[in-house]
Design an enzyme around this catalytic site. Structure first.
Site, short mmCIF file in Angstrom:
data_model
loop_
_atom_site.label_atom_id
_atom_site.label_comp_id
_atom_site.label_asym_id
_atom_site.label_seq_id
_atom_site.Cartn_x
_atom_site.Cartn_y
_atom_site.Cartn_z
N HIS A 26 -8.36 -5.12 -0.08
CA HIS A 26 -7.04 -4.52 0.13
C HIS A 26 -6.30 -5.14 1.31
CE1 HIS A 26 -3.96 -1.58 -0.59
NE2 HIS A 26 -4.08 -1.05 0.61
N ASP A 33 -9.57 -5.08 -5.33
CA ASP A 33 -8.86 -4.08 -4.52
C ASP A 33 -8.94 -2.72 -5.21
OD1 ASP A 33 -7.04 -2.50 -3.12
OD2 ASP A 33 -5.59 -4.11 -2.87
N SER A 87 0.84 -1.19 0.00
CA SER A 87 0.00 0.00 0.00
C SER A 87 0.88 1.26 0.00
CB SER A 87 -0.98 -0.06 1.19
OG SER A 87 -2.02 0.88 1.05
#
Length: 201
Positions: free
Chosen positions: A183, A171, A106
């Protein structure tokens, strides 16, 4: 604008499993996701390092990039690039034969892109890019839930063959899907990523 959100998962503790050898053959350098708990990060870093301990043919250490991982801190990504780059440079100087596996999840994937010199990220202020002379020391790059992927960018070409980029279906952060829970769902990629890295160290 890059969309960076937190993935939530079960916390594991692998800190005691890292080798005490500061000059292990491989150093796994992990940038966690936004607000992510855990030593290396509960969604990706901790479970991935546990898998790498089984998959790698050599001994390893692990390092958690020290940065805010906070969207409310404007310098968060640049702070991460400074710490990741600084750690790699220090380790490379101390351990001439050590190689590195870089991991980013991320927001941590954006940090990793910055360190490698991905153009869209290095255009942001305050980025610290890894010196070119250390390029050969990067054995593998493992990215998960990568916001840079969503906007169509990839790592610079010289790193492409040793980079794996994983995006769970649905996601929204890396694939533009509509399932926020996706996610935080990267368990399926742990052995894929570990095996990818193992053949490159």
């Amino acid at each position: 604008m890059l969309l960076l959100v937190v993935g939530v998962g079960a916390t594991t503790s692998l800190g005691t499993q890292a080798s005490a050898d500061a000059c292990a053959a491989v150093d796994v350098v992990v940038a966690r996701g936004t607000g992510e708990p855990g030593w290396l990060g509960s969604v990706v870093g901790d479970p991935l390092y546990g898998t790498l301990l089984q998959a790698l043919p050599v001994d390893s250490t692990a390092y958690a990039v020290n940065y805010p991982a906070d969207l409310l801190v404007p310098s968060s990504v640049s702070d991460g690039t400074r710490d990741m780059t600084g750690h790699i440079m220090a380790q490379a100087a101390m351990c001439p034969d050590q190689r590195f596996i870089l991991v980013g999840y991320s927001q941590g994937a954006v940090v990793t892109h910055g360190v490698l010199g991905t153009g869209i990220v290095t255009a942001l202020p305050g980025m610290y890019v890894l010196p070119y002379e250390l390029e050969s020391r990067i054995a593998a790059v493992l990215l998960f839930g990568d916001p840079v992927r969503l906007v169509g960018w990839n790592v610079p070409g010289l790193y492409a063959w040793r980079t794996a980029n994983y995006c769970t279906g649905g996601d929204p952060v890396c694939g533009g899907g509509f399932d926020p829970a996706a996610h935080g769902n990267y368990g399926w990629a742990m052995w894929l990523a570990a095996n990818f890295a193992a053949v490159r160290v």
